[in-house]
Scaffold this active site. Structure first.
Site, PDB file in Angstrom:
ATOM      1  N   LYS A  98      22.251 -17.298  20.547  1.00  0.00           N
ATOM      2  CA  LYS A  98      22.448 -15.635  20.980  1.00  0.00           C
ATOM      3  C   LYS A  98      23.745 -15.289  20.633  1.00  0.00           C
ATOM      4  O   LYS A  98      24.370 -14.456  21.356  1.00  0.00           O
ATOM      5  CB  LYS A  98      22.064 -15.678  22.728  1.00  0.00           C
ATOM      6  CG  LYS A  98      21.176 -16.346  23.256  1.00  0.00           C
ATOM      7  CD  LYS A  98      19.904 -16.202  22.609  1.00  0.00           C
ATOM      8  CE  LYS A  98      19.178 -14.868  22.327  1.00  0.00           C
ATOM      9  NZ  LYS A  98      17.936 -14.919  21.488  1.00  0.00           N
TER      10      LYS A  98
ATOM     11  N   GLY B 145      24.040 -13.992  17.272  1.00  0.00           N
ATOM     12  CA  GLY B 145      23.781 -13.291  15.906  1.00  0.00           C
ATOM     13  C   GLY B 145      22.838 -14.208  15.115  1.00  0.00           C
ATOM     14  O   GLY B 145      23.086 -13.751  13.569  1.00  0.00           O
TER      15      GLY B 145
ATOM     16  N   TRP C 115      20.254 -12.085  12.966  1.00  0.00           N
ATOM     17  CA  TRP C 115      20.832 -11.312  11.907  1.00  0.00           C
ATOM     18  C   TRP C 115      21.234 -11.990  10.662  1.00  0.00           C
ATOM     19  O   TRP C 115      21.258 -11.599   9.654  1.00  0.00           O
ATOM     20  CB  TRP C 115      21.873 -10.428  12.810  1.00  0.00           C
ATOM     21  CG  TRP C 115      22.502  -9.268  12.133  1.00  0.00           C
ATOM     22  CD1 TRP C 115      22.106  -8.550  10.792  1.00  0.00           C
ATOM     23  CD2 TRP C 115      23.822  -8.617  12.456  1.00  0.00           C
ATOM     24  NE1 TRP C 115      23.098  -7.581  10.664  1.00  0.00           N
ATOM     25  CE2 TRP C 115      24.016  -7.688  11.573  1.00  0.00           C
ATOM     26  CE3 TRP C 115      24.683  -8.950  13.538  1.00  0.00           C
ATOM     27  CZ2 TRP C 115      25.093  -6.777  11.821  1.00  0.00           C
ATOM     28  CZ3 TRP C 115      25.610  -7.863  13.615  1.00  0.00           C
ATOM     29  CH2 TRP C 115      25.913  -7.018  12.859  1.00  0.00           C
TER      30      TRP C 115
ATOM     31  N   HIS D 217      21.808 -24.998  15.417  1.00  0.00           N
ATOM     32  CA  HIS D 217      22.804 -24.697  16.576  1.00  0.00           C
ATOM     33  C   HIS D 217      23.685 -26.143  16.898  1.00  0.00           C
ATOM     34  O   HIS D 217      24.635 -26.000  18.235  1.00  0.00           O
ATOM     35  CB  HIS D 217      22.130 -24.478  17.842  1.00  0.00           C
ATOM     36  CG  HIS D 217      21.419 -22.940  17.775  1.00  0.00           C
ATOM     37  ND1 HIS D 217      22.033 -22.087  17.389  1.00  0.00           N
ATOM     38  CD2 HIS D 217      20.119 -22.781  18.214  1.00  0.00           C
ATOM     39  CE1 HIS D 217      21.398 -20.825  17.502  1.00  0.00           C
ATOM     40  NE2 HIS D 217      20.279 -21.298  17.879  1.00  0.00           N
TER      41      HIS D 217
HETATM   42  P1  A3P Z   1      21.439  -8.993  22.667  1.00  0.00           P
HETATM   43  O1  A3P Z   1      20.764  -9.731  23.674  1.00  0.00           O
HETATM   44  O2  A3P Z   1      22.743  -8.553  23.079  1.00  0.00           O
HETATM   45  O3  A3P Z   1      20.464  -7.873  22.402  1.00  0.00           O
HETATM   46  P2  A3P Z   1      20.423 -14.908  18.379  1.00  0.00           P
HETATM   47  O4  A3P Z   1      19.693 -14.328  16.951  1.00  0.00           O
HETATM   48  O5  A3P Z   1      21.510 -15.873  17.754  1.00  0.00           O
HETATM   49  O6  A3P Z   1      19.260 -15.489  19.227  1.00  0.00           O
HETATM   50  O7  A3P Z   1      20.965 -13.630  18.868  1.00  0.00           O
HETATM   51  C1  A3P Z   1      20.417 -12.607  19.536  1.00  0.00           C
HETATM   52  C2  A3P Z   1      21.200 -11.360  19.661  1.00  0.00           C
HETATM   53  O8  A3P Z   1      21.369 -10.824  18.417  1.00  0.00           O
HETATM   54  C3  A3P Z   1      20.541 -10.276  20.706  1.00  0.00           C
HETATM   55  O9  A3P Z   1      21.568  -9.518  21.422  1.00  0.00           O
HETATM   56  C4  A3P Z   1      19.921  -9.662  19.541  1.00  0.00           C
HETATM   57  O10 A3P Z   1      19.565  -8.197  19.956  1.00  0.00           O
HETATM   58  C5  A3P Z   1      20.980  -9.361  18.551  1.00  0.00           C
HETATM   59  N1  A3P Z   1      20.613  -9.357  17.160  1.00  0.00           N
HETATM   60  C6  A3P Z   1      19.330  -9.448  16.637  1.00  0.00           C
HETATM   61  N2  A3P Z   1      19.000  -9.055  15.376  1.00  0.00           N
HETATM   62  C7  A3P Z   1      20.326  -8.083  15.017  1.00  0.00           C
HETATM   63  C8  A3P Z   1      20.698  -7.631  13.989  1.00  0.00           C
HETATM   64  N3  A3P Z   1      19.883  -7.207  12.896  1.00  0.00           N
HETATM   65  N4  A3P Z   1      21.942  -6.852  14.010  1.00  0.00           N
HETATM   66  C9  A3P Z   1      22.831  -7.009  15.289  1.00  0.00           C
HETATM   67  N5  A3P Z   1      22.203  -7.650  16.520  1.00  0.00           N
HETATM   68  C10 A3P Z   1      21.156  -8.339  16.291  1.00  0.00           C
END
Ligand code: A3P
Length: 273
Positions: free
Chosen positions: A22, A24, A27, A83
């Site tokens: 969680k 990023g 992304w 992870h």
């Molecule tokens: P939130 O729950 O705060 O919205 P992971 O990919 O490690 O599971 O992390 C998920 C988090 O990254 C979520 O945060 C999600 O909304 C955010 N996220 C997903 N894609 C993203 C992007 N392209 N740019 C920025 N944040 C992103």
């Protein structure tokens, strides 16, 4: 995880994305894949538009060491993710080879909240969900969380990046949010796929950044419809993407507790959140 740790053989060309859950990961998967494949496909036809980032960049522990996984992205260089914490868990073959590691972490308050929404949140805003938040928060602060205490996870990769800056690139989610164009360039250079002067002049860095933006990825069919695996909607990976969203959920005493913990655990490391 044990099979991965004991048997994985890294290749020097591998690119390994590592992260605290969680923070990023999705992304960064999209960014790494697009940067590396941008000359293989025109940007308007990049597979990131048609395939979920978690299928393009599989995870060792959830996908590759699970025989039922269907992997669409195995081309040289291999882009793989985990992870696994750096200390004691990440395979030595990754540490000892010349492959590169990119790590992303996030302010623990936001990471906790994102984690809570993803794994724990109950359907309605009832008394019991507030109780559940409280309990989950205490476990998180005690280090009882998937992949171990956040401070060990972050510090392991932080120290490795200080010792071997050409091997481990350490990134923060908040920094990417602040200046994604700068970080897309930085990532491309680190990965060995730098943008040419020509590409920069034609705005390719900005295009890649836009392609992988939250607003763009979130709305693609491939990320908004259906399940990634049973019980997990693809849309769960795209919630709010707001820095500081913790302030909408945590009580002042929780914030104080976490801030103290952060101060205590990261003191003297040079890292701040
Ligand atoms: P939130 O729950 O705060 O919205 P992971 O990919 O490690 O599971 O992390 C998920 C988090 O990254 C979520 O945060 C999600 O909304 C955010 N996220 C997903 N894609 C993203 C992007 N392209 N740019 C920025 N944040 C992103």
């Amino acid at each position: 995880m044990i099979a991965f740790c004991q048997h994985f053989q890294a290749q020097d060309t591998d690119l390994i994305l590592t992260s605290n859950p969680k923070s990023g990961t999705t992304w960064l998967k999209a960014l790494l894949f697009t940067i590396v494949t941008r000359t293989r496909y025109p940007l308007a036809e990049n597979p990131v538009l048609f395939t979920n980032p978690h299928k393009l960049v599989p995870s060792f522990e959830f996908n590759l060491y699970n025989p039922s996984f269907y992997f669409e992205g195995n081309r040289d260089p291999r882009i793989l993710s985990t992870h696994a914490p750096y200390d004691d868990v990440l395979p030595t073959s990754i540490k000892d080879s010349k492959c590169r590691i990119v790590y992303i972490c996030r302010n623990p308050l936001d990471q906790f909240m994102s984690n809570w929404h993803f794994f724990v949140k109950l359907p309605s805003e009832t008394q019991s969900s507030i109780h559940c938040l409280d309990e989950t928060f205490n476990r998180f602060c005690s280090g009882i969380v998937f992949f171990g205490p956040f401070w060990d996870h972050i510090l392991g990769y932080w120290k490795a990046s200080q010792e071997k800056p050409n091997k481990v690139l350490f990134l923060k989610y908040e920094d990417l949010q602040e200046d994604i164009v700068f970080h897309t360039k930085l990532l491309a250079e680190f990965l060995g796929f730098p943008f040419s002067v020509e590409e920069e002049r034609h705005g390719v860095v900005e295009e890649v950044s836009r392609l992988c933006s939250f607003e763009n990825l979130k709305n693609l069919d491939v990320n908004s419809k259906g399940q990634l695996f049973p019980g997990r909607d693809k849309s769960d990976f795209f919630r709010k993407a707001k820095v500081g969203d913790w302030s909408n959920y945590l009580t002042p005493s929780m914030v104080e507790q976490m801030k103290k913990l952060i101060q205590e655990k990261f003191e003297g490391s040079g890292l701040t959140f």
